[in-house]
Structure formats: structure tokens, C-alpha cells
Scaffold this motif. Structure first.
Motif, PDB file in Angstrom:
ATOM      1  N   THR A  83      62.369  51.563  22.890  1.00  0.00           N
ATOM      2  CA  THR A  83      63.020  50.248  22.803  1.00  0.00           C
ATOM      3  C   THR A  83      62.002  49.121  22.994  1.00  0.00           C
ATOM      4  OG1 THR A  83      63.648  50.209  25.154  1.00  0.00           O
ATOM      5  CG2 THR A  83      65.244  51.147  23.606  1.00  0.00           C
ATOM      6  N   TRP A 100      63.115  41.935  29.787  1.00  0.00           N
ATOM      7  CA  TRP A 100      64.200  42.493  28.975  1.00  0.00           C
ATOM      8  C   TRP A 100      64.356  43.984  29.263  1.00  0.00           C
ATOM      9  CZ3 TRP A 100      64.171  46.476  25.501  1.00  0.00           C
ATOM     10  CH2 TRP A 100      65.354  46.663  24.784  1.00  0.00           C
ATOM     11  N   GLU A 103      66.049  44.627  32.599  1.00  0.00           N
ATOM     12  CA  GLU A 103      67.494  44.379  32.554  1.00  0.00           C
ATOM     13  C   GLU A 103      68.220  45.428  31.707  1.00  0.00           C
ATOM     14  OE1 GLU A 103      67.610  40.386  31.071  1.00  0.00           O
ATOM     15  OE2 GLU A 103      66.950  39.529  32.984  1.00  0.00           O
ATOM     16  N   HIS A 104      67.651  45.758  30.570  1.00  0.00           N
ATOM     17  CA  HIS A 104      68.291  46.685  29.625  1.00  0.00           C
ATOM     18  C   HIS A 104      68.337  48.122  30.165  1.00  0.00           C
ATOM     19  CE1 HIS A 104      69.685  47.804  25.612  1.00  0.00           C
ATOM     20  NE2 HIS A 104      68.840  48.808  25.653  1.00  0.00           N
ATOM     21  N   HIS A 105      67.311  48.518  30.923  1.00  0.00           N
ATOM     22  CA  HIS A 105      67.219  49.906  31.415  1.00  0.00           C
ATOM     23  C   HIS A 105      67.447  50.013  32.921  1.00  0.00           C
ATOM     24  CE1 HIS A 105      65.921  51.497  27.562  1.00  0.00           C
ATOM     25  NE2 HIS A 105      65.096  50.466  27.451  1.00  0.00           N
TER      26      HIS A 105
END
Length: 135
Positions: A83, A100, A103-105
Motif C-alpha cells: 500500500t 497515512w 492511520e490506515h494500518h
């Protein structure tokens, strides 16, 4: 005393650096890249080298030469790195991508930065990407 092989290796590296500079790719020694302060690394904008086509298949990053269509195995990458790789677009900084990714993982920010910066440096060593800006 400089041996012939060492001389030609050194000369070849300098020629490649000069060619990249002419192409507009800012140059920074890889050894210097690893030694940069955290704040400078955060400001780097990773840019993928567009001379090749890159794709991910079964957890492996591959490159395909646009001219010869030769396919080369670059390295194994985990799902988080996959990602992150998609965000190396020449727009966002390492710091923004790390935030990012955190936050995403669901990672703590320090871990997101460590993963992102180490992945960027690994790809830079493989000439997959480079700093798209001067830091």
C-alpha cells in the motif's frame, strides 16, 4: 594504487549519476540518504523511476523494462509495503505517506515512519525510486 576494475566501476557510477542529473533526477549518495536526519527524510518526495513498469504479484515487486520487456524480480514486499508503494507517486512526502500508513494500518506513528522510510531506502538502493525533490 587503484586497480583497473575499481577505476572502471567508479567511472561507471559517476557516468550514471551524471546521466540521472541530466534527466532531472536529483542525486544523493545512498550512504548519505541513510544518514539524513529524520526531519529531512520526512520531507523527501519518493518518485518511481518511470523507465520501467512495476507490478506486484504474489508478494513480490517486479519490474519490466519498457524497451526490452525483460522482467526482473526486485524484492519481496509485505501487504503494508504494497500500500505504501502505491503512494510513491512523486506528490506526497515520506512523512505524509508514513502518517497515512500509520492511520490506515493502525500503527503508531513512529512505526509507520520506520516502515515507510526503510522501504523507500530499500527501493532507492534498487533504483526503483528516488527523491523527487532536493532535501
Amino acid at each position: 594504487m587503484i586497480y583497473r576494475r575499481t577505476f572502471f566501476k567508479y567511472m561507471t557510477c559517476n557516468i550514471l549519476v551524471a546521466i540521472d542529473e541530466i534527466r532531472g533526477i536529483p542525486q544523493l549518495k545512498l550512504s548519505d540518504l541513510e544518514e539524513l536526519p529524520v526531519e529531512q527524510i520526512k520531507r523527501i518526495i519518493p518518485k518511481i523511476d518511470d523507465r520501467n513498469i512495476y507490478f506486484i504479484e504474489r508478494g513480490i515487486l517486479w519490474s519490466k523494462d519498457r524497451k526490452t520487456m525483460t522482467v526482473k524480480n526486485i524484492c519481496e514486499i509485505d501487504p503494508v509495503e504494497q500500500t505504501i508503494f502505491k503512494r510513491f507517486s512523486g506528490i506526497e512526502t515520506v512523512g505524509e505517506i508514513a502518517l497515512w500508513a500509520s492511520e490506515h494500518h493502525n500503527l503508531i506513528p513512529e512505526e509507520g515512519f520506520r516502515i515507510t522510510s526503510e522501504f523507500f531506502i530499500r527501493l532507492a538502493k534498487n533504483r526503483v525510486c528516488f527523491p523527487g525533490n532536493r532535501v
